[in-house]
Design a protein around this motif. Structure first.
Motif, PDB file in Angstrom:
ATOM      1  N   GLY A  92       0.792  -1.224   0.000  1.00 35.64           N
ATOM      2  CA  GLY A  92       0.000   0.000   0.000  1.00 35.64           C
ATOM      3  C   GLY A  92       0.824   1.273   0.000  1.00 35.64           C
ATOM      4  N   VAL A  93       2.088   1.190  -0.386  1.00 32.96           N
ATOM      5  CA  VAL A  93       2.989   2.343  -0.313  1.00 32.96           C
ATOM      6  C   VAL A  93       2.574   3.472  -1.249  1.00 32.96           C
ATOM      7  CG1 VAL A  93       4.694   1.474  -1.983  1.00 32.96           C
ATOM      8  CG2 VAL A  93       5.412   3.033  -0.171  1.00 32.96           C
ATOM      9  N   PHE A  94       2.013   3.166  -2.408  1.00 36.38           N
ATOM     10  CA  PHE A  94       1.695   4.212  -3.381  1.00 36.38           C
ATOM     11  C   PHE A  94       0.501   5.034  -2.906  1.00 36.38           C
ATOM     12  CE2 PHE A  94       4.135   1.125  -5.698  1.00 36.38           C
ATOM     13  CZ  PHE A  94       5.034   1.933  -6.357  1.00 36.38           C
ATOM     14  N   GLY A  95       0.695   6.345  -2.860  1.00 37.15           N
ATOM     15  CA  GLY A  95      -0.311   7.263  -2.358  1.00 37.15           C
ATOM     16  C   GLY A  95      -0.213   7.492  -0.862  1.00 37.15           C
ATOM     17  N   TYR A 155       6.822  -3.748 -10.437  1.00 35.49           N
ATOM     18  CA  TYR A 155       6.632  -4.919  -9.577  1.00 35.49           C
ATOM     19  C   TYR A 155       6.003  -4.497  -8.248  1.00 35.49           C
ATOM     20  CZ  TYR A 155       7.663  -8.876  -6.560  1.00 35.49           C
ATOM     21  OH  TYR A 155       7.558  -9.911  -5.671  1.00 35.49           O
ATOM     22  N   LEU A 156       6.522  -3.428  -7.649  1.00 32.17           N
ATOM     23  CA  LEU A 156       5.962  -2.926  -6.392  1.00 32.17           C
ATOM     24  C   LEU A 156       4.509  -2.493  -6.574  1.00 32.17           C
ATOM     25  CD1 LEU A 156       8.921  -0.808  -4.989  1.00 32.17           C
ATOM     26  CD2 LEU A 156       7.954  -2.877  -3.967  1.00 32.17           C
ATOM     27  N   MET A 157       4.208  -1.873  -7.699  1.00 30.11           N
ATOM     28  CA  MET A 157       2.836  -1.430  -7.963  1.00 30.11           C
ATOM     29  C   MET A 157       1.889  -2.637  -8.006  1.00 30.11           C
ATOM     30  SD  MET A 157       3.680   1.453 -10.819  1.00 30.11           S
ATOM     31  CE  MET A 157       2.529   2.799 -10.684  1.00 30.11           C
ATOM     32  N   VAL A 158       2.280  -3.662  -8.723  1.00 29.64           N
ATOM     33  CA  VAL A 158       1.427  -4.851  -8.848  1.00 29.64           C
ATOM     34  C   VAL A 158       1.341  -5.580  -7.515  1.00 29.64           C
ATOM     35  CG1 VAL A 158       1.254  -7.128  -9.945  1.00 29.64           C
ATOM     36  CG2 VAL A 158       1.783  -5.107 -11.343  1.00 29.64           C
ATOM     37  N   GLU A 159       2.459  -5.734  -6.831  1.00 31.95           N
ATOM     38  CA  GLU A 159       2.493  -6.539  -5.614  1.00 31.95           C
ATOM     39  C   GLU A 159       2.034  -5.809  -4.342  1.00 31.95           C
ATOM     40  OE1 GLU A 159       3.281  -9.884  -5.171  1.00 31.95           O
ATOM     41  OE2 GLU A 159       3.153  -9.918  -7.360  1.00 31.95           O
ATOM     42  N   SER A 160       1.944  -4.491  -4.403  1.00 33.40           N
ATOM     43  CA  SER A 160       1.582  -3.758  -3.181  1.00 33.40           C
ATOM     44  C   SER A 160       0.161  -3.198  -3.228  1.00 33.40           C
ATOM     45  CB  SER A 160       2.576  -2.615  -2.932  1.00 33.40           C
ATOM     46  OG  SER A 160       2.390  -1.582  -3.866  1.00 33.40           O
ATOM     47  N   TYR A 162      -1.380  -1.339  -5.791  1.00 35.29           N
ATOM     48  CA  TYR A 162      -1.495  -0.009  -6.400  1.00 35.29           C
ATOM     49  C   TYR A 162      -2.905   0.228  -6.909  1.00 35.29           C
ATOM     50  CZ  TYR A 162      -0.605   3.765  -9.752  1.00 35.29           C
ATOM     51  OH  TYR A 162      -0.637   4.937 -10.454  1.00 35.29           O
ATOM     52  N   THR A 163      -3.458   1.386  -6.579  1.00 33.97           N
ATOM     53  CA  THR A 163      -4.823   1.720  -7.010  1.00 33.97           C
ATOM     54  C   THR A 163      -4.891   2.945  -7.895  1.00 33.97           C
ATOM     55  OG1 THR A 163      -5.211   3.008  -5.002  1.00 33.97           O
ATOM     56  CG2 THR A 163      -5.882   0.672  -4.963  1.00 33.97           C
ATOM     57  N   GLY A 164      -3.746   3.423  -8.351  1.00 32.77           N
ATOM     58  CA  GLY A 164      -3.744   4.550  -9.281  1.00 32.77           C
ATOM     59  C   GLY A 164      -3.607   5.911  -8.636  1.00 32.77           C
ATOM     60  N   GLN A 165      -3.237   5.974  -7.365  1.00 29.72           N
ATOM     61  CA  GLN A 165      -3.071   7.295  -6.732  1.00 29.72           C
ATOM     62  C   GLN A 165      -1.832   7.963  -7.250  1.00 29.72           C
ATOM     63  OE1 GLN A 165      -3.098   4.697  -3.955  1.00 29.72           O
ATOM     64  NE2 GLN A 165      -5.152   4.989  -3.245  1.00 29.72           N
TER      65      GLN A 165
END
Length: 165
Positions: A92-95, A155-160, A162-165
């Protein structure tokens, strides 16, 4: 004497020292600041998740990104609900605001940074963490190759989640 085993040992030691956050306070599970999407498990869902990413991440090599994440895995977990280690859990790191995983002992400079993690700041961070934010605790030297960083971030986006933030 062969140089390769010595270099490997030095690299392992450097990775083990990654982001020396300190003792047991880092062992708690993270509290995500925003709900992350479900992590795709089957190959078709993974392909769809990759295709849904913004460019250039939608054309990344996820297998290379997975391999590059091996450099991070000695300090970070990525699975939902996994504990913090030497570094915080990255699910959930993105955003998410930097220094916001509850129970993790961040550096003062990261707490004061006002960074919101997205692909661009993460790319700059991964290139040279100490130059991007001098005084942070992460001792990782960085990922020099831009394509490797793109693959790792995808990879981090797919595995964590990522919801587009």
């Amino acid at each position: 004497m062969q140089l390769r085993p010595l270099l490997l040992a030095a690299a392992c030691a450097a990775l083990a020292a990654c982001n020396q956050g300190g003792g047991s306070e880092n062992a708690s599970a993270p509290a995500p600041s925003a709900p992350a999407a479900a992590v795709p498990k089957d190959p078709e869902a993974i392909k769809a998740a990759l295709a849904a990413l913004p460019a250039p991440y939608n054309a990344a090599d996820l297998e290379n990104g997975r391999k590059k994440f091996g450099l991070c895995r000695s300090c970070h977990t990525i699975e939902p609900g996994a504990p913090n280690m030497t570094g915080p859990n990255l699910h959930g790191v993105f955003g998410r605001n930097a220094a916001s995983v509850e129970g993790y002992n961040y550096s003062d400079v990261l707490k004061a940074s006002n960074i919101v993690w997205g692909p661009e700041p993460l790319d700059q961070w991964l290139a040279k963490p100490q130059e991007f934010l001098p005084g942070n605790k992460m001792t990782f030297l960085g990922v020099k190759d831009p394509k490797d960083r793109t693959d790792l971030i995808a990879y981090l986006m797919v595995e964590s989640g990522y919801t587009g933030q």
